[in-house]
Enzyme design. Structure first.
Site, mmCIF file in Angstrom:
data_model
loop_
_atom_site.group_PDB
_atom_site.id
_atom_site.type_symbol
_atom_site.label_atom_id
_atom_site.label_comp_id
_atom_site.label_asym_id
_atom_site.label_seq_id
_atom_site.Cartn_x
_atom_site.Cartn_y
_atom_site.Cartn_z
ATOM 1 N N GLU A 165 -24.773 -28.792 -38.735
ATOM 2 C CA GLU A 165 -23.764 -27.293 -39.563
ATOM 3 C C GLU A 165 -23.595 -27.679 -41.089
ATOM 4 O OE1 GLU A 165 -20.589 -27.001 -37.140
ATOM 5 O OE2 GLU A 165 -21.855 -26.030 -36.445
ATOM 6 N N GLU A 274 -27.216 -24.190 -28.190
ATOM 7 C CA GLU A 274 -25.751 -24.067 -27.553
ATOM 8 C C GLU A 274 -25.622 -22.826 -26.724
ATOM 9 O OE1 GLU A 274 -22.719 -25.354 -30.506
ATOM 10 O OE2 GLU A 274 -24.264 -26.948 -31.509
HETATM 11 C C1 GLA Z 1 -20.156 -25.864 -32.659
HETATM 12 C C2 GLA Z 1 -21.195 -27.844 -32.540
HETATM 13 C C3 GLA Z 1 -20.905 -27.594 -30.834
HETATM 14 C C4 GLA Z 1 -19.400 -26.625 -30.555
HETATM 15 C C5 GLA Z 1 -18.696 -25.465 -30.806
HETATM 16 C C6 GLA Z 1 -18.004 -25.193 -30.527
HETATM 17 O O1 GLA Z 1 -21.480 -25.167 -31.477
HETATM 18 O O2 GLA Z 1 -22.038 -27.396 -32.749
HETATM 19 O O3 GLA Z 1 -20.978 -29.054 -30.394
HETATM 20 O O4 GLA Z 1 -18.145 -27.468 -31.246
HETATM 21 O O5 GLA Z 1 -19.324 -25.520 -32.312
HETATM 22 O O6 GLA Z 1 -17.738 -25.289 -29.000
#
Ligand code: GLA
Length: 362
Positions: A165, A274
């Site tokens: 990010e 994710e």
């Molecule tokens: C972002 C991060 C993850 C996690 C999510 C919320 O996506 O990359 O590691 O913290 O936020 O669970």
């Protein structure tokens, strides 16, 4: 995947062993070869030709939770366990308890580990943030951190999100709350060196850049492509790109498909890193997860997996779901208490979304 190969070889050996058997009179026993030589088509781990991951919490790695992981997933990622603030308690003080726990679980169960994440603006520990180091000191310390963590898990963690990010959706660098932005004149070069430090610590680990909204936000994708081009020109290593894929059942399919194709045109490995799909898209307090909603949800899973399957085979790294069952997911606090985003219900029973995922697999 390691798992699949071992299972299949084992099944073939057993089959060969049985065919070679004779009964007590010496007559050969003729038995049908075991069906298990073929990967089971009703199991996502066995059917997929790439990694099937789940974000896990070390403290929950037992009972049904652990069984579900062993049965349906080939790799795990720590939801928190390998974030900087969870490991780096002080300059010379590392807490490995949770990270070691999940790495040991993976080893015992013959699963891979994807490491998440080495440098993330949101997980610099307060002691580090508050020190306000100059750029040289900052980098020396981060270098040591990366060498220590990646070195400890060399050969045990197959891949790392080196940076997470760093861009806004419009492609500009994130400045809010980002210690790297305020410390370095050329943050991208700093991140490039972080990839280098990780590679030096474990040359076999695959190194990823990870972010959210990647397939939706053309600006962010453009910035990622520029970073990859710069890394290539300047000799910094990078193996793959992750899109977190925290999307919704209503997210526009054409945008996702085109975005994924565009991302894959970098030639790098791609990680749906994710994945969870929100179904209560309007944050409705009276939401009921009716069969009609479940069917829509399954369709979304099927579509997302189908789009992933459409990228070149050699670039499919893995699909990781952000959690295991609806019993515990970050979305019930971050999004809405009535949210059911995953593949297993709160009793660890397969949901329709599991069937959708399965159908999307080739
Ligand atoms: C972002 C991060 C993850 C996690 C999510 C919320 O996506 O990359 O590691 O913290 O936020 O669970």
């Amino acid at each position: 995947m390691k798992n699949n190969i071992i299972r299949i070889s084992l099944a073939l050996l057993l089959t060969a062993g049985m065919l070679a058997c004779a009964d007590s009179d010496g007559d050969p026993i003729v038995e049908e070869p075991e069906e298990t030589a073929e990967p089971s088509l009703d199991n996502i781990r066995l059917k997929a030709k790439f990694g099937i991951g789940a974000a896990v919490t070390n403290s929950e790695l037992n009972g049904q939770y652990a069984n579900t992981l062993r049965t349906h997933f080939s790799q795990i990622t720590g939801e928190y366990e390998m974030k900087m603030a969870h490991i780096w308690k002080g300059e010379n003080n590392y807490d490995w308890t949770a990270a070691d726990g999940m790495v040991n679980f993976a080893a015992t169960n013959n699963m891979d580990v994807h490491g998440h994440t080495l440098v993330w603006y949101n997980s610099f520990p307060n002691w580090f943030r508050n020190a306000n180091y100059d750029s040289a000191t900052f980098e020396t310390k981060i270098k040591t951190y990366i060498e220590t963590v990646v070195g400890r898990y060399k050969g045990k963690v197959i891949s790392w999100d080196v940076a997470n990010e760093i861009f806004n959706d419009d492609g500009t660098l994130r400045r809010d709350g980002c210690p790297v932005f305020r410390t370095f004149n050329d943050p991208i070069a700093f991140y490039g060196r972080c990839f280098e430090y990780a590679q030096a610590a474990d040359p076999d680990a695959k190194l990823f850049y990870n972010d959210y909204n990647v397939v939706l936000a053309a600006g962010k994708r453009g910035a990622m492509r520029q970073m990859v081009n710069r890394f290539r020109a300047d000799g910094y290593p990078i193996d793959g790109l992750g899109d977190q894929f925290h999307y919704m059942a209503s997210t526009n399919r054409t945008t996702i498909r085109n975005g994924l194709t565009d991302l894959a045109s970098t030639g790098l490995q791609i990680h749906m890193s994710e994945l969870d799909i929100r179904i209560n898209v309007n944050k409705d307090d009276n939401f009921v997860y009716l069969p009609s909603e479940q069917a829509k949800h399954a369709e979304a899973y099927k579509d997302f997996v189908t789009f992933f399957e459409a990228i070149p085979q050699s670039q499919k790294f893995a699909i990781t779901t952000w959690g295991v069952s609806d019993k515990r997911t970050w979305l019930t606090s971050w999004w809405h208490p009535k949210e059911y985003p995953l593949l297993f219900d709160e009793n660890f029973q397969k949901k329709k979304t599991y069937e959708g995922f399965l159908e999307g697999l080739q």
